[in-house]
Design an enzyme around this catalytic site. Structure first.
Site, PDB file in Angstrom:
ATOM      1  N   GLY A 187       9.709   4.328   4.700  1.00 20.51           N
ATOM      2  CA  GLY A 187       9.499   3.368   3.617  1.00 20.51           C
ATOM      3  C   GLY A 187       8.585   3.937   2.549  1.00 20.51           C
ATOM      4  O   GLY A 187       8.301   3.308   1.535  1.00 20.51           O
ATOM      5  N   GLN A 207       3.045   1.934  -2.402  1.00 21.75           N
ATOM      6  CA  GLN A 207       2.436   2.245  -1.114  1.00 21.75           C
ATOM      7  C   GLN A 207       0.961   1.840  -1.080  1.00 21.75           C
ATOM      8  O   GLN A 207       0.465   1.363  -0.058  1.00 21.75           O
ATOM      9  CB  GLN A 207       2.582   3.737  -0.839  1.00 21.75           C
ATOM     10  CG  GLN A 207       2.952   3.996   0.608  1.00 21.75           C
ATOM     11  CD  GLN A 207       3.081   5.477   0.902  1.00 21.75           C
ATOM     12  OE1 GLN A 207       3.372   6.267   0.022  1.00 21.75           O
ATOM     13  NE2 GLN A 207       2.878   5.839   2.134  1.00 21.75           N
ATOM     14  N   GLU A 240      -2.361   5.676   4.125  1.00 20.14           N
ATOM     15  CA  GLU A 240      -3.389   4.872   4.788  1.00 20.14           C
ATOM     16  C   GLU A 240      -4.596   4.596   3.888  1.00 20.14           C
ATOM     17  O   GLU A 240      -5.405   3.736   4.166  1.00 20.14           O
ATOM     18  CB  GLU A 240      -3.830   5.555   6.096  1.00 20.14           C
ATOM     19  CG  GLU A 240      -2.686   6.340   6.639  1.00 20.14           C
ATOM     20  CD  GLU A 240      -2.589   6.707   8.089  1.00 20.14           C
ATOM     21  OE1 GLU A 240      -3.080   5.989   8.963  1.00 20.14           O
ATOM     22  OE2 GLU A 240      -1.954   7.740   8.342  1.00 20.14           O
TER      23      GLU A 240
END
Ligand code: FES
Ligand code: FES
Lengths: 162, 705
Positions: free
Chosen positions: B471, B605, B672
């Site tokens: 993704g 993201q 992250e």
């Protein structure tokens, strides 16, 4: 194990089939018709990944028994585009990057297409509320809202009476 | 490569967008099944936390028309003994071979598989199988003194976990001001919307597996070990994965169980985990209790920092949540103690989850920094800037790029930090308003990767690598990389990934895929360009090359630099004075993650990462029954993740300074970075709004009433 026979329309095609009475519409689409665009995220009506339209209304296919769809007309993600011509919601989602992994996306799109015909107000907050039954763990929400707003405006312009 | 780029750095729309918006992207559970060839498997899971299986009663299941077979440890020789963690061809967090014996280590352990011609029958059969247990004593609570306590030396990425630098006591004695507090984070579950799914197909002595995995090469090697095959007899396909966030990172038993079931029955087998299976089958972020002491001179200079973490692992797992990581790298502090302890509990195995250790650790550290700022009377942005580590404190190497203070400044500007008032002093109507800040960071990792690039006479190209797009937008990034190097447009490049028969790449974890593939793709494109110069142009030419470079693990490398991405997260919160309801009208994230290859997908993201942090701050908690060791809320109805209406304005800015020392395209990972600092930024904003310091996540209404 009891079996039953039903007939309904899926993406404009008449289907008659015999199946286990326990079969949900979601499993029927995926396992019997190979229409795997409709996704199973929870099977409990909690995520929205399985959203399809039944007689034009958005519905959770995992909470719908296939046998109860007798005589109904079902639209799935595979039946939305007109050949190569994408639906405005599909187009806007690509343009606004309204998905990442894509797993919630069929449900988001079906929900958005159906909501465009529901009596929601114009604000972003209304869209957020209307789309809150469709979880997106990748967190594409702001982009989904932008895409839905653009598509709604386009649909309204193309079909002023709809 | 020069800084002038044509395709890299442009907001190209995802090249897999049409497939994903038309239902044409096929995930691991989507393989055609209407022809009746497939068998459906449903797991039977342990209902006790510790003990032994005394027997199965399968009588009722066996009577069901369409029922095919039940598999359990009684068929244990179906699966070869895997040698984890010693077989370095694969990584798992759960080291036990599935079905190896009748022992049960936690509630939800896979103890059997019901196979049937249809899903309905398989589900009914699994539910009808009765299990008898001989129960053993169990250890459930983090405080259970009777259970073993590990003190691991190093994390999964090779980071030292027990660290003593300088003299902590002396540093504390030198300080003018100090804070000491304990912070806790609960069990959290990844909950990708796609549940893990495995479809296993045997053809003679070859095995093909469609698996929802973030690491197809790792998964293939695990499956080869567990089926006794050579690696080249196993092929794992995962062209599309419906999110992972860590739970599909390492290989898990269900994949091997499906492969063994397909071999035992001579039929393709599909095993799709149910949502509740997902809570015990593929890890979670473990619960943590972190004690922090942070001390400073009155001018804000840090003099001592102690960060002690207590977490847990399962009896058959080895994950340790490395919460002390941020304390080792974010700030200059001469006197440091970092410790980690892991209690062995009869609970399912934890695994990395988006920002493992970093996110839970940053919640504690960045809350403590906020507490100290308050006590010192120094602006929290200023306090961070004063102490920001100018070099990597682990090894005194310079950061490859360093914009930590810049991120703080730009973020402060964007959120309107100057509007901030003292705690509890900003009221608008019935709402208390607050602003909060936290530093975010993520180490930059890079693993070996190879790639094959082919150029066709019509000036289109193809790139092939065994990696996966969970993704992140990797399909599009790969097309952009090849287009940039070969002078094409992204639309002219076909991308084939998600197939272990292709040249090997890394797993999608540790935010490292883009940085890792950069080397291989650049090398393959360079090799191709050489051939191209000599080619006639009417035949396809192909080149394969790889990069063996591995960077960032354990913070070590021979380049004399350290690679890490910094950023700053700012939150505005509004808290209802009477009901304690928290709204987050605005989040700002400013990130220094090297060159941003595609600002469109990168922005998505970062937004997604920050939303993950909103869940962590406000909503997410898996409750453990202290008596039985069972997860109480294993569903999306009772485990709350953010929904659309929870999310408002999210503003993302990138510094966009290329890091060409790290890889040829100058990018560091971003998966992250958005998550890590978000929960503490929100908690700090809630403190600023209300004057109430919440040290236990998630923040609840009753904390604020
Ligand atoms: S699968 Fe139907 S709502 Fe989740
Ligand atoms: S795009 Fe991944 S869950 Fe929505």
């Amino acid at each position: 194990m009891k079996r039953t026979t039903s007939s309904f329309e899926v993406n404009g095609t008449r289907i008659s089939a015999e199946f286990d009475t326990r079969t949900t519409l979601l499993d029927f689409l995926r396992e019997h018709l190979d229409l795997t665009g409709t996704k199973k995220g929870c099977n409990h009506g909690q995520c929205g990944a399985c959203t399809v339209m039944i007689d034009g209304q958005r519905s959770l296919a995992c909470l719908t028994l296939a046998a109860l769809c007798d005589g109904r007309s079902i639209t799935t993600i595979e039946g939305l585009a007109n050949g190569d011509k994408l639906h405005p919601v599909q187009k806007a989602l690509i343009e606004h990057d309204g998905f990442q992994c894509g797993y919630c996306t069929s449900g988001q799109i079906m929900s958005a297409v159906a909501m465009a015909k529901e009596p929601w107000g114009e604000s972003d907050d209304e869209v957020r509320e209307a789309m809150s039954g469709n979880l997106c763990r990748c967190g594409a929400y702001p982009n989904i809202v932008a895409a839905v707003q653009e598509a709604r405006a386009k649909i309204a312009k193309e079909q002023p009476d709809a | 490569m020069t800084e002038q780029t044509r395709v890299i750095g442009k907001p190209v729309s995802r090249i897999d967008g049409v497939l994903k918006t038309t239902g044409g992207a096929h995930y691991s559970g989507d393989r055609k099944s209407s022809d009746g060839a497939l068998l459906h498997g449903v797991l039977v899971k342990s209902t006790v936390a510790a003990g032994y299986i005394a027997g199965f009663d399968t009588a009722e299941a066996k009577q069901m028309p369409g029922f095919v077979r039940f598999l359990s440890y009684e068929d244990g020789d179906l699966i070869y003994r895997i040698d984890a963690p010693n077989d370095d061809s694969f990584v798992v967090n759960e080291q036990r071979t599935p079905f190896i014996d009748n022992q049960v280590h936690f509630v939800g352990q896979h103890i059997g598989l019901a196979l049937a011609e249809t899903l309905e029958v398989a589900e009914a059969a699994a539910a009808a199988i009765l299990v008898e247990y001989e129960e053993d004593s169990r250890h459930i609570a983090l405080d259970d003194e009777d259970s073993d306590l590990d003190k691991p030396d190093a994390s999964g990425t090779g980071e030292a976990l027990q660290v003593h630098r300088g003299d902590f006591d002396e540093g504390l004695a030198d300080a003018d001001v100090s804070v000491s507090a304990t912070y806790t984070t609960p069990v959290e579950h990844h909950n990708p919307i796609e549940p893990s799914a495995t479809t296993a197909v045997w053809d003679g002595d070859r095995l093909t597996v469609y698996d929802a995995t973030q690491g197809n090469v790792n998964d293939r090697n695990y499956l080869a070990a567990g089926t006794g095959l050579a690696k080249d007899q196993v092929r794992v396909l995962n062209p599309f994965i419906g999110g992972g966030f860590g739970c599909k990172g390492y290989a898990w038993p269900h994949s091997l169980i499906a492969a063994a079931a397909a071999r035992a029955t001579g039929r393709p087998v599909r095993l799709v985990l149910s949502r509740s299976d997902m809570y015990t089958s593929c890890g979670h972020r473990p619960q943590t209790r972190q004690s922090i002491t942070l001390a400073a001179k009155s001018d804000g200079t840090f003099t001592a920092l102690k960060h002690e973490t207590l977490s847990h692992r399962s009896p058959i797992g080895d994950h340790m949540e490395p919460c002390g990581m941020p304390s080792m790298v974010l700030y200059d502090c001469p006197n440091l103690v970092v410790t980690h302890s892991n209690r062995v509990l009869n609970r399912p195995s934890p695994t990395p989850m988006r920002g493992p250790g970093e996110a839970s650790g940053a919640f504690a550290l960045e809350s403590a920094v906020d507490e100290l700022a308050e006590k010192l009377g120094i602006d929290p942005v200023e306090l961070r800037k004063r102490n920001a580590s100018q070099m990597d404190p682990r090894n005194s190497r310079p950061w490859s790029t360093f914009n930590h203070p810049e991120c703080l400044d730009r973020g402060a500007e964007r959120i309107g930090w100057s509007r901030r008032k003292s705690p509890g002093q900003w009221r608008e109507g019935n709402e208390l308003v607050g602003l909060g800040v936290a530093t975010t960071y993520y180490p930059a990792y890079r693993s070996p990767a190879a790639a094959r690039v082919t150029l066709f006479p019509d000036e289109t190209a193809k790139v092939e690598i065994s990696v996966q797009d969970i993704g992140t937008g990797l399909y599009t990034i790969l097309a952009q990389m090849v287009a940039e190097k070969l002078g094409l447009e992204a639309a002219d490049v076909a991308v084939e990934i998600g197939d272990t028969d292709l040249p090997e790449g890394p797993l999608a974890g540790g935010s490292m895929t883009t940085a890792s593939v950069s080397g291989g793709v650049a090398a393959a494109c360079d090799a191709l360009q050489e051939k191209r110069a000599q080619a006639s142009g009417d035949e396809a030419i192909s080149a394969e090359a790889g990069s063996e470079e591995s960077l960032g693990f354990g913070g070590d490398n021979d380049m004399g630099k350290s690679f890490l991405s910094f950023g700053a997260i700012f939150a505005e919160v509004r808290v209802d004075k009477d009901f304690g309801i928290v709204r987050i009208p605005r989040l700002v994230g400013v990130f220094d993650a090297g060159k941003i290859l595609n600002p469109k997908t990168a922005r998505s993201q970062m937004i997604g990462g920050m939303i993950f942090g909103v869940g962590m701050a406000m909503l997410e908690e898996t409750f453990v029954d202290p008596e039985s060791g069972r997860f109480i809320n294993p569903s999306l109805g009772e485990y709350y993740v953010p929904v659309n209406a929870d999310i408002h304005d999210i503003d993302v800015e990138f510094i966009d300074e290329p890091d060409y020392d790290f890889n040829p395209f100058g990018a560091r990972g971003i998966g992250e970075l958005g998550t890590v600092g978000t929960a503490p930024a929100i908690a700090n904003a809630v403190y600023n709004a209300t004057g109430i310091r919440v040290r236990d996540l998630p923040i609840r209404l009753d904390d604020l009433m």
